[in-house]
Write a protein that holds these residues in place. Sequence first.
Motif: not given
Length: 515
Positions: A284-285, A290-291, A325-327, A356-363
């Motif tokens: 639904r996002m 992209l999603i 999403t923005p991150f 790496n992008i996934e980890a950066d987004t999480y933090w």
Amino acid sequence: MASDGARKQFWKRSNSKVPGSIQHVYGAQHPPFDPLLHGTLLKSAPKVPTTPVKAKRVSTFQEFESNTSDAWDAGEDDDELLAMATESLNSEVVMETAHRVLRNHSQRQSQPSQKEMPEPEPQPLAEPPVPLSGDLRLVKSVSESHTPCPSESTSDPVPLQRSQSLPHSATVSLSGTSDPHALGGSNLSMRETSRLDKFKQLLAGPNTDLDELRKLSWSGIPKSVRPMTWKLLSGYLPANVDRRPATLQRKQKEYFAFIEHYYNSRNDEAHQDTYRQIHIDIPRMSPEALILQPKVTEIFERILFIWAIRHPASGYVQGINDLVTPFFVVFICEYIDQEDVDGVDVSSVPAEVLRNIEADTYWCMSKLLDGIQDNYTFAQPGIQMKVKMLEELVSRIDERVHRHLDGHEVRYLQFAFRWMNNLLMRELPLRCTIRLWDTYQSEPEGFSHFHLYVCAAFLVRWRRQILEERDFQELLLFLQNLPTAHWDDQDVSLLLAEAYRLKFAFADAPNHYKK
């Protein structure tokens, strides 16, 4: 009028120099005297003896004046000019001389500007180019805009009009083109290049000055340096350059340790409801392009599930999913040269880079949620409080809008709850949200405190449309579907400027918006 003797006593007629004697200032109002023109109009001044005459009663100061010579005096002619200035002159002659000086001055001013104007290059047109007229001249300033042309009469004063200080629609630019956007685009690119250089200098230093980085980022961050700037402003990476690689490696390793430890439990009875709700909400996002990519869906599911497991006080709440999403888009654009952020294709990004992008987004998302976690705890007290504060603030800054909403029984919770829950992400395009977050990360408590004033400015921005609606249903539909699809960075900048004005007026005095 004092007698001639008293006047001579006050204005000394001797050649003895008076300290601080008056030096004549010539200008348009008081032009210098022309002996040939005014010789017949001036009375011959009697020659004053060069030796001082001692009065019967001389005071100490008068004696000092007569015995002191002024080394700063310009010459012997000053006494004669001073005497000439005290005589009465014909006012008509003075005015005629003044007009002549003004006329000559205007002619000298207009000639260089006409010479400096570039001549238009010949264009391959069927008709000959139109020569430049007086209306196409450059308006440099207010003082020059009302200067009469040589062909105009200067005897009558010309009143200055407001429109004369503004550039004409056909004003010729300094580069020789009549297109006003060419010069504006050139200046904009130069300004953006200068700002980008400042960002690079700050980020390349051994220790980044975070205060300076926040000041520079408030008005927007260039795309090429936005990923690193967001990581620094969110507190994910340290200011010291040498420590950043080790920090990145350690945090990425820590995140994937969480994945290995917790993610397999998503189908357990204790967590299956959380995972199922995440799995339902992600499609639904927006943006859908992209999603709905399978790789992106898997990344978002892992990020949201790990965060919910590690934050049991709130767990997963609808609305948190939008904050990922923005991150993710900002970090992946570092590896994709694509202007349209809504349609980013991740298929060309290597798997290791995506990890790496996934980890950066999480933090980075975790750092954001740490400051607004009361928005997502039981009963969401943070959002309830902010909506109430928004209502009180709007009632003070625009009472007519507030009364109009209240008169049609529109409650702020019915439209502003989503503004607080999703940080306006459902109201603005993604490109505008990213620009908005540039400022949020530059402001102290930007996501929790400054967001309140942005929402107030956002509501008042639609004042005219709100007051035109006379029905509860139409009002609510409008507020839940605001026409922002074509907004750009300039619209967001105006919104942020108004929000900052409200914050400046009310933030340090919260009782001002409490009735």
